[in-house]
Design an enzyme around this catalytic site. Structure first.
Site, PDB file in Angstrom:
ATOM      1  N   THR A 287       0.862  -1.105   0.136  1.00 45.07           N
ATOM      2  CA  THR A 287      -0.107  -0.047   0.085  1.00 45.07           C
ATOM      3  C   THR A 287       0.805   1.357   0.021  1.00 45.07           C
ATOM      4  O   THR A 287       0.366   2.443  -0.169  1.00 45.07           O
ATOM      5  CB  THR A 287      -0.976   0.092   1.206  1.00 45.07           C
ATOM      6  OG1 THR A 287       0.025  -0.057   2.460  1.00 45.07           O
ATOM      7  CG2 THR A 287      -1.584  -1.199   1.299  1.00 45.07           C
ATOM      8  N   LYS A 288       2.083   1.177   0.150  1.00 46.07           N
ATOM      9  CA  LYS A 288       2.859   2.347   0.134  1.00 46.07           C
ATOM     10  C   LYS A 288       3.131   3.038  -1.120  1.00 46.07           C
ATOM     11  O   LYS A 288       2.805   2.333  -2.237  1.00 46.07           O
ATOM     12  CB  LYS A 288       4.400   1.828   0.710  1.00 46.07           C
ATOM     13  CG  LYS A 288       4.476   1.490   2.133  1.00 46.07           C
ATOM     14  CD  LYS A 288       3.910   2.572   3.214  1.00 46.07           C
ATOM     15  CE  LYS A 288       4.174   2.123   4.743  1.00 46.07           C
ATOM     16  NZ  LYS A 288       3.394   1.127   5.202  1.00 46.07           N
ATOM     17  N   ASN A 289       3.639   4.204  -1.123  1.00 45.22           N
ATOM     18  CA  ASN A 289       3.708   4.852  -2.535  1.00 45.22           C
ATOM     19  C   ASN A 289       4.478   4.217  -3.391  1.00 45.22           C
ATOM     20  O   ASN A 289       4.199   4.292  -4.545  1.00 45.22           O
ATOM     21  CB  ASN A 289       4.289   6.429  -2.121  1.00 45.22           C
ATOM     22  CG  ASN A 289       3.119   7.303  -1.384  1.00 45.22           C
ATOM     23  OD1 ASN A 289       2.452   6.830  -0.879  1.00 45.22           O
ATOM     24  ND2 ASN A 289       3.482   8.455  -1.640  1.00 45.22           N
TER      25      ASN A 289
END
Length: 370
Positions: free
Chosen positions: A186-188
């Site tokens: 889910t991180k950038n």
């Protein structure tokens, strides 16, 4: 009714699918799955991006924090100052060593640790500070670094949510003794599983970290310290190498979406939109508003097909696992208030204007009905 997810990775995947398959095929064909060329390339590229000398791939962001603390010599009984308004791993990594997390309240505007409150919490047992660059906005690093230098403390940046963010024109990751990135999906910059990295400018710390991540062995089968099996694997590194060149463009899209949200919400007095510090280049891992009747708003948005998230409903000093630290309600009022008011809206590079307009229309609908 529109259905708008908090995060949609499917469009990104379709765009990169062919390139990712080719990268994975190369790994399969090479039969080299652990600490190979893909990991080396990613380590080199992330270190260069962060303007530091070393990148060391590890299994996940939580291990990055834990191994950083071990490399800095943090031991049972030591104290480490951090924020209570963050993901559990920040303080969990401290406690796993047997050290004591010491919580300092946040700046209500940025949600980050308030540097003005740190020095009062320093004792002879204090050994390090872990500032968190929350939601993609850098902590106020200059005063933190001044305090650390004055008291001879390590600084470990928790940059799990903030790769690409800047403070006074410099990328996060290059301020502390070490910095920790998470590549959770889910991180950038997200892998397709768990992955993390530690970056540092310190040659000795880098060497310790490399040894700790492979069971404490150097050379192989000769163990001088107790380490861990915490390695970034080749397949996740290959995926991240495909994604990494797009990171800055994705960050700019997030900033564009954040500006549009803020514009759309500007006439709604019930909503406090995110504050971007003048020293910060915010990369909006989350777009987090503050509202008084947060839970009711979230429930209404869910009924209308809009997914939102609450990061974080119970600050760490109030968590049952930390009850023995002796904190009580009211001790860190800004963190406790934020935990009751913060609501993160859908945010990802492929988010469309009409989706944002729908989200904001439903927020306005809720308040007009109220």
């Amino acid at each position: 009714m529109m259905n708008i997810p908090m995060l949609d990775l499917s469009e990104q995947y379709q765009h990169l699918k062919e390139e990712i398959f080719q990268a994975l095929e190369k790994v399969m064909s090479s039969s080299h799955f652990i600490l190979g060329e893909n990991v080396k390339k990613l380590e080199k590229d992330i270190a260069k991006y962060s303007h530091v000398a070393h990148g060391i791939g590890v299994a996940n962001g939580s291990d990055a924090l834990h191994i950083s603390l071990l490399a800095c010599g943090i031991q049972p009984g030591d104290e480490v100052i951090t924020t209570p308004f963050t993901f559990f791993a920040t303080a969990g990594s401290i406690a796993r060593i047997g050290a004591k997390p010491v919580f300092v309240d946040i700046d209500p505007k940025t949600f980050n640790i308030n540097p003005a409150l740190i020095e009062a919490k320093i004792t002879e047992k204090t050994k390090a500070i872990i500032p968190v660059h929350l939601y993609g906005q850098a902590a106020d690093m200059d005063p933190i670094l001044e305090i650390a230098e004055k008291h001879n403390l390590f600084v470990i940046e928790d940059a799990a949510q903030a790769i690409g963010a800047e403070y006074k024109g410099r990328k996060v990751g290059g301020f502390g003794d070490t910095a920790c990135f998470s590549f959770f999906p889910t991180k950038n910059l997200g892998a397709y599983g768990d992955a993390g990295m530690i970056v540092t400018n310190d040659d000795q710390l880098a060497e310790k970290i490399r040894v700790i991540r492979v069971h404490g062995s150097k050379p192989k089968y000769y163990h001088h310290v107790l380490g861990y099996n915490s390695r970034l694997d080749e397949m996740q590194a290959a995926i991240l190498n495909v994604k990494f060149p797009h990171l800055d463009a994705w960050s700019e899209l997030r900033r564009k979406h954040a500006a549009y949200y803020t514009q759309l919400l500007s006439d709604l007095k019930e909503v406090v939109t995110p504050y971007e510090d003048e020293n910060s280049y915010h990369i909006y891992h989350q777009y987090t508003i503050r509202v008084k009747d947060r839970d009711a708003l979230q429930a209404y948005l869910k009924e209308q097909g809009v997914q939102t998230m609450i990061y974080y409903p119970l600050p760490l000093h109030m968590q049952p696992v930390f009850a023995d630290l002796g904190y009580k309600e009211g001790d860190l009022p800004e963190s406790e208030k934020a935990a009751k008011e913060a609501l993160s809206l859908p945010m990802y590079p492929e988010l469309r204007k009409e989706q944002q307009e729908y989200v904001v229309a439903k927020i306005k609908e809720f308040y007009h009905q109220s």
